[in-house]
Design an enzyme around this catalytic site. Structure first.
Site, PDB file in Angstrom:
ATOM      1  N   GLU A 117      14.504  44.013  29.824  1.00 46.33           N
ATOM      2  CA  GLU A 117      13.700  43.430  30.283  1.00 46.33           C
ATOM      3  C   GLU A 117      13.872  41.929  30.301  1.00 46.33           C
ATOM      4  O   GLU A 117      12.841  41.032  30.597  1.00 46.33           O
ATOM      5  CB  GLU A 117      12.498  43.860  29.338  1.00 46.33           C
ATOM      6  CG  GLU A 117      11.926  45.350  29.498  1.00 46.33           C
ATOM      7  CD  GLU A 117      12.745  46.398  28.829  1.00 46.33           C
ATOM      8  OE1 GLU A 117      13.826  46.243  28.587  1.00 46.33           O
ATOM      9  OE2 GLU A 117      11.935  47.402  28.572  1.00 46.33           O
ATOM     10  N   TRP A 123       6.229  48.892   5.133  1.00 41.92           N
ATOM     11  CA  TRP A 123       7.176  49.401   6.162  1.00 41.92           C
ATOM     12  C   TRP A 123       8.487  49.340   5.434  1.00 41.92           C
ATOM     13  O   TRP A 123       9.022  48.509   4.796  1.00 41.92           O
ATOM     14  CB  TRP A 123       7.176  48.324   7.176  1.00 41.92           C
ATOM     15  CG  TRP A 123       6.045  48.266   7.965  1.00 41.92           C
ATOM     16  CD1 TRP A 123       5.024  47.033   7.764  1.00 41.92           C
ATOM     17  CD2 TRP A 123       5.369  48.860   8.829  1.00 41.92           C
ATOM     18  NE1 TRP A 123       3.873  47.160   8.478  1.00 41.92           N
ATOM     19  CE2 TRP A 123       4.243  48.386   9.063  1.00 41.92           C
ATOM     20  CE3 TRP A 123       5.840  49.968   9.657  1.00 41.92           C
ATOM     21  CZ2 TRP A 123       3.232  48.954  10.350  1.00 41.92           C
ATOM     22  CZ3 TRP A 123       4.959  50.556  10.682  1.00 41.92           C
ATOM     23  CH2 TRP A 123       3.545  50.152  10.879  1.00 41.92           C
ATOM     24  N   THR A 157      15.609  50.678  32.484  1.00 44.19           N
ATOM     25  CA  THR A 157      16.022  50.869  30.938  1.00 44.19           C
ATOM     26  C   THR A 157      16.415  52.434  30.705  1.00 44.19           C
ATOM     27  O   THR A 157      15.859  53.219  31.559  1.00 44.19           O
ATOM     28  CB  THR A 157      14.717  50.638  30.066  1.00 44.19           C
ATOM     29  OG1 THR A 157      13.623  51.419  30.523  1.00 44.19           O
ATOM     30  CG2 THR A 157      14.216  49.297  30.434  1.00 44.19           C
ATOM     31  N   LYS A 205       6.424  54.044   7.710  1.00 45.47           N
ATOM     32  CA  LYS A 205       5.220  53.500   6.888  1.00 45.47           C
ATOM     33  C   LYS A 205       4.979  54.271   5.675  1.00 45.47           C
ATOM     34  O   LYS A 205       4.521  55.527   5.938  1.00 45.47           O
ATOM     35  CB  LYS A 205       3.890  53.351   7.881  1.00 45.47           C
ATOM     36  CG  LYS A 205       3.033  52.267   7.085  1.00 45.47           C
ATOM     37  CD  LYS A 205       2.006  51.842   8.138  1.00 45.47           C
ATOM     38  CE  LYS A 205       1.181  50.573   7.810  1.00 45.47           C
ATOM     39  NZ  LYS A 205       0.272  50.374   8.503  1.00 45.47           N
TER      40      LYS A 205
HETATM   41  P1  ADP Z   1      17.021  50.713  25.618  1.00 47.83           P
HETATM   42  O1  ADP Z   1      16.136  50.005  24.946  1.00 47.83           O
HETATM   43  O2  ADP Z   1      16.445  51.702  27.064  1.00 47.83           O
HETATM   44  O3  ADP Z   1      18.264  51.419  25.224  1.00 47.83           O
HETATM   45  P2  ADP Z   1      18.549  48.130  26.501  1.00 47.83           P
HETATM   46  O4  ADP Z   1      19.890  48.446  26.647  1.00 47.83           O
HETATM   47  O5  ADP Z   1      17.529  47.195  27.243  1.00 47.83           O
HETATM   48  O6  ADP Z   1      17.808  49.574  26.787  1.00 47.83           O
HETATM   49  O7  ADP Z   1      18.451  48.144  25.107  1.00 47.83           O
HETATM   50  C1  ADP Z   1      17.677  46.886  24.124  1.00 47.83           C
HETATM   51  C2  ADP Z   1      17.445  47.297  22.849  1.00 47.83           C
HETATM   52  O8  ADP Z   1      18.895  47.256  22.181  1.00 47.83           O
HETATM   53  C3  ADP Z   1      16.743  46.008  22.179  1.00 47.83           C
HETATM   54  O9  ADP Z   1      15.361  46.019  22.337  1.00 47.83           O
HETATM   55  C4  ADP Z   1      17.247  46.408  20.629  1.00 47.83           C
HETATM   56  O10 ADP Z   1      16.620  47.285  20.269  1.00 47.83           O
HETATM   57  C5  ADP Z   1      18.765  46.813  20.899  1.00 47.83           C
HETATM   58  N1  ADP Z   1      19.907  45.758  20.784  1.00 47.83           N
HETATM   59  C6  ADP Z   1      20.311  44.766  21.768  1.00 47.83           C
HETATM   60  N2  ADP Z   1      21.322  44.065  21.373  1.00 47.83           N
HETATM   61  C7  ADP Z   1      21.257  44.374  19.738  1.00 47.83           C
HETATM   62  C8  ADP Z   1      22.116  44.016  18.673  1.00 47.83           C
HETATM   63  N3  ADP Z   1      22.809  42.587  18.836  1.00 47.83           N
HETATM   64  N4  ADP Z   1      21.761  44.151  17.355  1.00 47.83           N
HETATM   65  C9  ADP Z   1      20.776  45.131  17.075  1.00 47.83           C
HETATM   66  N5  ADP Z   1      20.099  45.874  18.448  1.00 47.83           N
HETATM   67  C10 ADP Z   1      20.203  45.280  19.684  1.00 47.83           C
END
Ligand code: ADP
Length: 532
Positions: free
Chosen positions: A320, A436, A177, A431
């Site tokens: 993940e 929220w 990640t 918060k």
């Molecule tokens: P990182 O969190 O390390 O940047 P990832 O590429 O695994 O790595 O990113 C996953 C995260 O990206 C998700 O948990 C979410 O917060 C965000 N995400 C993925 N797809 C979308 C989407 N269509 N809309 C909004 N956020 C998204």
């Protein structure tokens, strides 16, 4: 009593065999950084991967070893995936956009023994070589200048080899990640999880392709395994069109010349593509399905694609989750919806394919599962056969509840039709007075102002309310806008108590290696900020 069916272990090399056997002559195209193009087919890809298996064995590389790649999308990169996994190794894709310290951490943590890379990333290799003591072999995909050249290296073998056998729960891929919080963490995919993810991706609601499809994966192979396309695309026998550069003019030309029907990429890719269409008057040829995810897809972009009769799959997922979580499949009442209602539905993050389960739990009390009522926001949890159990080398299981629900770190609302709506990340929600506030909703509203290039909302400690939001804004070049203008603009777009206590203008907002806003760095920057 056991059932009485055959032993056909779910190892992903079976997918490569299937592609070569059933769709052997089907073409794959690579457009290289220097503008040249090469063509191959599925039978040839498998043959080359088996040659790589032999070449790796000759180097003394074997099952369980980590083989890294630092490369853009092209067919040699694809071959290296299948070859590395074919010896029973673990393919580890590195993101060249990460910072040096992250690249150092990741390669050492993974203990990569081999690195296959593009000549374009030679400066990274030169810089990092002394900091990567575990890497014994460097192989360059497209230049013989300095290192072993990939093509020559595998050409010395005859391809008369077999894939390594083993257990279907053996690991096959490692992705880190990007580390929006703390050090990057490794996610170790298995043959079985990858195979099930690939099979599930063949549901029409996911990519909606078959052997007639021509697929342009703009999403890099180092970004969450290119959303699994190297497996699901091979299982279908699609024609892949790869480009090592993501310039919209190049992509648009490829779309037309190769007859691309399907494409996948993050919203920024499509933003520059639509700007290119506006500037040139070109169209998107035969494109009929676009999968977009990684961050939220703006509603206006969805309307534009749908208006061109291009079916949008707005996807949510994370490294993940291998990474498919949702894919924007149509709800059951789709036919009854107007155009605007359809666009509204697709602007949410979508519905799960079979194989993924989602739920939201109370942010303060995770034992309380929230209703799917389209309004109650909570911590989003996910489970399924391709969802992480434990990070690579971690002692304990990842953020898992006793029933194996993985805590995504996202805050979301689930609608009655199963449509997911992300409202924030758990660490970013603000918060205030026990309630929220969604930083993402504030940001989305703010970027609607014509003078705002980028905006980020963060919580600042407040003696009475616990936290209050402030909005950090980058003005568009030459634009003149002041805090009062922005607050006035937001007044009818968010609840009154959500209005930021202050608006601060900056030249730049910090980003992570994957281009997302780094709230961690921004909060650090505003650590000593006091609300007056
Ligand atoms: P990182 O969190 O390390 O940047 P990832 O590429 O695994 O790595 O990113 C996953 C995260 O990206 C998700 O948990 C979410 O917060 C965000 N995400 C993925 N797809 C979308 C989407 N269509 N809309 C909004 N956020 C998204």
């Amino acid at each position: 009593m056991l059932g009485a069916m055959q032993d056909w272990d779910l190892r992903v090399t079976r997918i490569v065999d299937h592609a070569a056997r059933e769709n052997g002559p089907r073409e794959l195209v690579s457009r290289w950084a220097d503008g040249s193009e090469t063509r191959t087919n599925w039978a040839e890809i498998r043959h080359e991967a088996l040659r790589m298996v032999q070449a790796l064995r000759r180097l003394g590389i074997g099952p369980g070893d980590r083989i890294a790649t630092l490369a853009m999308n092209h067919t040699r990169h694809l071959v290296s995936w299948y070859g590395a996994i074919g010896i029973g190794g673990i393919l580890h894709t590195l993101n060249p956009r990460l910072f040096d310290d992250q690249l150092e951490y990741i390669v050492n943590h993974a203990e990569d023994r081999v690195l296959c890379y593009d000549a374009a990333f030679q400066p990274i290799v030169d810089r990092m070589r002394s900091r990567w003591p575990t890497v014994e072999h460097y192989i360059c995909f497209d230049s013989a200048a300095q290192e072993r050249h990939f093509e020559d290296w595998i050409a010395a073998e005859d391809g008369d080899a077999h894939w390594a056998g083993g257990d279907e729960r053996d690991p096959c891929m490692l992705c880190y990640t990007s580390g929006t919080t703390g050090n990057p963490k490794g996610v170790l995919y298995e043959h079985r999880s990858t195979m099930l993810h690939a099979i599930a991706s063949l549901q029409p609601a996911v990519f909606d392709f078959d052997a007639t499809a021509v697929m342009l994966p703009v999403v890099p192979m180092f970004h969450a395994a290119s959303w699994g396309l190297p497996w699901s695309g091979a299982a279908c026998g699609v024609k892949f069109v790869f480009s090592a550069v993501n310039d919209p003019a190049v992509l648009c030309d490829l779309l037309h010349r190769e007859g691309v029907t399907h494409a996948a990429g993050v919203p920024t890719v499509w933003l520059s593509m639509l700007q290119h269409l506006d500037a040139t008057g070109e169209d998107l040829g035969k494109l009929r399905r676009v999968i977009c995810g990684g961050s939220a897809m703006p509603r206006a972009m969805i309307a534009r694609f749908e208006g061109m009769d291009i079916d949008v799959g707005h996807a949510w997922g994370m490294t993940e989750t291998s990474p498919i979580g949702t894919t924007g499949s149509r709800p059951w009442n789709w036919d009854a919806l107007s155009f605007e209602q359809r666009v509204d539905a697709k602007a949410l993050q979508g519905r799960v394919p079979f194989g993924v389960e989602l739920r939201c739990v109370d942010l303060d009390d995770p034992t309380k599962t929230l209703p799917r009522d389209g309004k109650t926001a909570g911590a989003l949890q996910v489970r399924g056969p391709w969802v992480i159990k434990r990070y690579f080398k971690a002692e304990a299981d990842a953020a898992l509840s006793p029933e194996q629900w993985f805590d995504t770190g996202d805050v979301a609302v689930i609608h009655a039709d199963g449509n997911l709506q992300l409202t924030d990340r758990t660490k970013d929600v603000i918060k205030s007075g026990g309630e929220w506030i969604s930083s993402v909703e504030l940001e989305n509203a703010a970027v609607g102002h014509p003078a705002v290039a980028e905006a980020a909302a963060i919580g600042i400690a407040h003696p009475k309310w616990d936290e209050r939001p402030i909005l950090v804004v980058v003005r568009k070049p030459g634009a003149e806008v002041e805090a009062q203008d922005i607050l006035g603009f937001l007044a009818d777009k968010v609840a009154k108590w959500w209005l930021p206590d202050a608006v601060e203008f900056v030249d730049e907002i910090p980003h992570t290696g994957t281009g997302k806003i780094s709230k961690k760095d921004l909060r650090e920057q505003f650590r000593d900020y006091r609300l007056s």
